[in-house]
Design an enzyme around this catalytic site. Structure first.
Site, PDB file in Angstrom:
ATOM      1  N   LEU A   1     -27.333 -60.022  54.632  1.00 44.99           N
ATOM      2  CA  LEU A   1     -27.618 -60.765  55.784  1.00 44.99           C
ATOM      3  C   LEU A   1     -25.989 -61.106  56.511  1.00 44.99           C
ATOM      4  CD1 LEU A   1     -29.197 -62.365  58.002  1.00 44.99           C
ATOM      5  CD2 LEU A   1     -28.626 -64.482  56.342  1.00 44.99           C
TER       6      LEU A   1
ATOM      7  N   TYR B   1     -33.405 -70.353  40.258  1.00 39.54           N
ATOM      8  CA  TYR B   1     -32.832 -69.967  41.904  1.00 39.54           C
ATOM      9  C   TYR B   1     -33.531 -70.987  42.888  1.00 39.54           C
ATOM     10  CZ  TYR B   1     -32.707 -67.397  46.156  1.00 39.54           C
ATOM     11  OH  TYR B   1     -32.446 -66.856  47.229  1.00 39.54           O
TER      12      TYR B   1
HETATM   13  N1  LIG Z   1     -32.779 -61.434  49.915  1.00 40.08           N
HETATM   14  C1  LIG Z   1     -33.772 -62.158  49.845  1.00 40.08           C
HETATM   15  O1  LIG Z   1     -35.028 -61.812  49.947  1.00 40.08           O
HETATM   16  C2  LIG Z   1     -33.793 -63.598  50.354  1.00 40.08           C
HETATM   17  C3  LIG Z   1     -34.941 -64.323  50.708  1.00 40.08           C
HETATM   18  C4  LIG Z   1     -34.865 -65.635  51.174  1.00 40.08           C
HETATM   19  C5  LIG Z   1     -33.445 -66.190  51.356  1.00 40.08           C
HETATM   20  N2  LIG Z   1     -32.507 -65.345  51.281  1.00 40.08           N
HETATM   21  C6  LIG Z   1     -31.102 -66.290  51.247  1.00 40.08           C
HETATM   22  O2  LIG Z   1     -30.697 -65.329  52.240  1.00 40.08           O
HETATM   23  C7  LIG Z   1     -29.121 -65.490  52.103  1.00 40.08           C
HETATM   24  C8  LIG Z   1     -28.554 -64.114  52.176  1.00 40.08           C
HETATM   25  O3  LIG Z   1     -29.145 -63.330  51.253  1.00 40.08           O
HETATM   26  P1  LIG Z   1     -28.739 -61.840  50.862  1.00 40.08           P
HETATM   27  O4  LIG Z   1     -30.012 -61.108  50.669  1.00 40.08           O
HETATM   28  O5  LIG Z   1     -27.735 -61.287  52.143  1.00 40.08           O
HETATM   29  O6  LIG Z   1     -27.708 -62.035  49.622  1.00 40.08           O
HETATM   30  P2  LIG Z   1     -26.723 -60.920  49.149  1.00 40.08           P
HETATM   31  O7  LIG Z   1     -26.738 -59.540  49.978  1.00 40.08           O
HETATM   32  O8  LIG Z   1     -26.563 -60.931  47.762  1.00 40.08           O
HETATM   33  O9  LIG Z   1     -25.163 -61.792  49.831  1.00 40.08           O
HETATM   34  C9  LIG Z   1     -24.735 -62.923  49.051  1.00 40.08           C
HETATM   35  C10 LIG Z   1     -23.134 -62.669  49.228  1.00 40.08           C
HETATM   36  O10 LIG Z   1     -22.521 -63.698  48.956  1.00 40.08           O
HETATM   37  C11 LIG Z   1     -21.528 -63.478  47.916  1.00 40.08           C
HETATM   38  N3  LIG Z   1     -21.318 -64.613  47.137  1.00 40.08           N
HETATM   39  C12 LIG Z   1     -21.510 -64.707  45.959  1.00 40.08           C
HETATM   40  N4  LIG Z   1     -20.908 -65.773  45.429  1.00 40.08           N
HETATM   41  C13 LIG Z   1     -19.892 -66.196  46.153  1.00 40.08           C
HETATM   42  C14 LIG Z   1     -18.938 -67.166  46.464  1.00 40.08           C
HETATM   43  N5  LIG Z   1     -18.688 -67.846  45.332  1.00 40.08           N
HETATM   44  N6  LIG Z   1     -18.188 -67.062  47.355  1.00 40.08           N
HETATM   45  C15 LIG Z   1     -18.344 -66.389  48.433  1.00 40.08           C
HETATM   46  N7  LIG Z   1     -19.247 -65.399  48.475  1.00 40.08           N
HETATM   47  C16 LIG Z   1     -19.868 -65.231  47.373  1.00 40.08           C
HETATM   48  C17 LIG Z   1     -21.895 -62.253  47.331  1.00 40.08           C
HETATM   49  O11 LIG Z   1     -20.888 -61.407  47.108  1.00 40.08           O
HETATM   50  P3  LIG Z   1     -21.073 -60.614  45.366  1.00 40.08           P
HETATM   51  O12 LIG Z   1     -22.319 -59.725  45.655  1.00 40.08           O
HETATM   52  O13 LIG Z   1     -19.642 -59.861  45.418  1.00 40.08           O
HETATM   53  O14 LIG Z   1     -21.079 -61.465  44.524  1.00 40.08           O
HETATM   54  C18 LIG Z   1     -22.631 -61.313  48.557  1.00 40.08           C
HETATM   55  O15 LIG Z   1     -21.819 -60.811  49.263  1.00 40.08           O
HETATM   56  C19 LIG Z   1     -28.839 -66.218  50.809  1.00 40.08           C
HETATM   57  O16 LIG Z   1     -28.574 -67.752  51.079  1.00 40.08           O
HETATM   58  C20 LIG Z   1     -30.296 -66.023  50.136  1.00 40.08           C
HETATM   59  O17 LIG Z   1     -30.392 -67.336  49.322  1.00 40.08           O
HETATM   60  C21 LIG Z   1     -32.762 -64.025  50.677  1.00 40.08           C
END
Ligand SMILES: NC(=O)c1ccc[n+]([C@@H]2O[C@H](COP(=O)([O-])OP(=O)(O)OC[C@H]3O[C@@H](n4cnc5c(N)ncnc54)[C@H](OP(=O)(O)O)[C@@H]3O)[C@@H](O)[C@H]2O)c1
Length: 281
Positions: free
Chosen positions: A12, A125
């Site tokens: 995202l 989670y």
């Molecule tokens: N994916 C879904 O289906 C879904 C559904 C509903 C809500 N969400 C929410 O949407 C948001 C974005 O999700 P996404 O799918 O884009 O997730 P993502 O691709 O896993 O992105 C999360 C990012 O946060 C980074 N991160 C992890 N620990 C960190 C830290 N301590 N400090 C700074 N950065 C850190 C990760 O880096 P690394 O990968 O290097 O650890 C990754 O780049 C999240 O809040 C998630 O909970 C996601």
């Protein structure tokens, strides 16, 4: 407006950066290597130095099944770190937009979840993300954007998983048909976040693409886009036991988003078409 995106290297975060830049916004995009949000001092220093007006926290611990055995790590990233962001936001008088999830609900409803529906997460989670929502509310100006079933070209997701299975020749492909939700293409969500952020909305808002469907329906649409001969077979989730329990019904009501912005959510089917155009590899 000056924006800070944390977790800007994620699925995202990458699309949000592109969306904001395309609107001519001033963007500081901090990936994990630039800012680890679990470090209180780094968060305060970074936010004070960059002095954003809006912080969007896209950083998260997103390994839903692994969180069952790593709950304290999930809580540190999805919970406590959000408190650091909230206090940093207050220091520079910024708004904090926290991205949250349908997993804060237990899925027992049969009608779309409104923003004030009672939360009752089923998984570690989900609990960690709920802690994050409460932490974000410590920011004087905050907005919690709940979303669900994300797919985008910059990260692993359900579309890629199905695509890989089909390419590997798994046939038939069994997909659960007893969980309902609204798939959401991350560039659409990024546009929604930009809209509500620029409107200065506060509180809670839900954004998901339209319409609702099951994972099986979603897989059939992916299969159709690929023009594959694989058979997709509907199965119940008890045939796919996983460490984290998923809500059976994850449909978020986007009524407040529609009232605030005056626009309907985008179609995930359109998003899927664009996804396949962009992700050709
Ligand atoms: N994916 C879904 O289906 C879904 C559904 C509903 C809500 N969400 C929410 O949407 C948001 C974005 O999700 P996404 O799918 O884009 O997730 P993502 O691709 O896993 O992105 C999360 C990012 O946060 C980074 N991160 C992890 N620990 C960190 C830290 N301590 N400090 C700074 N950065 C850190 C990760 O880096 P690394 O990968 O290097 O650890 C990754 O780049 C999240 O809040 C998630 O909970 C996601």
């Amino acid at each position: 407006m000056k924006w800070l995106i944390t977790g800007a290297g994620g699925m995202l975060g990458t699309d949000l950066r592109e969306e904001l830049l395309s609107r001519g916004e001033d963007v500081v995009a901090a990936a994990k290597d630039d800012l680890d949000i679990t470090s209180h001092d780094d968060v305060i220093r970074f936010v004070e130095e960059t002095a954003p007006q809006i912080i969007v926290n896209c950083a998260a611990y997103t390994k839903v099944d692994l969180a069952e055995t790593e709950e304290s790590l999930a809580n540190a990233i999805n919970g406590s770190a959000v408190e650091f962001l909230a206090s940093a936001a207050n220091r520079v008088d910024a708004s904090l937009i926290q991205v949250s999830t349908d997993f804060v609900f237990d899925g027992s409803s049969s009608t779309p979840y409104e923003i004030n529906a009672p939360t009752a997460p089923l998984s570690a989670y989900g609990r960690s993300k709920l802690i994050g929502e409460h932490a974000a509310a410590r920011a004087k100006k905050h907005l919690i954007v709940r979303t669900a079933w994300l797919f985008g070209v910059h990260g692993p997701n359900f579309v890629e998983a199905i695509r890989n299975q089909i390419r590997k020749g798994t046939n038939p492909l069994r997909v659960v048909s007893d969980q309902r939700g609204r798939p959401t293409y991350t560039p659409h969500l990024a546009r929604a976040i930009a809209r509500v952020g620029l409107l200065g909305a506060t509180g809670i808002v839900h954004y998901s693409d339209e319409p609702e469907c099951t994972w099986y329906d979603f897989a059939c649409a992916i299969h159709e886009e690929m023009g594959s001969p694989t058979a997709i077979v509907p199965v119940s989730s008890d045939q796919f036991p996983r460490p984290a329990k998923r809500p059976a019904y994850s449909v978020l009501s986007t009524e407040r988003y529609e009232r605030l912005t005056g626009v309907k959510p985008d179609s995930w089917r359109d998003g899927l078409r664009e996804y396949f155009e962009r992700r050709t590899g």
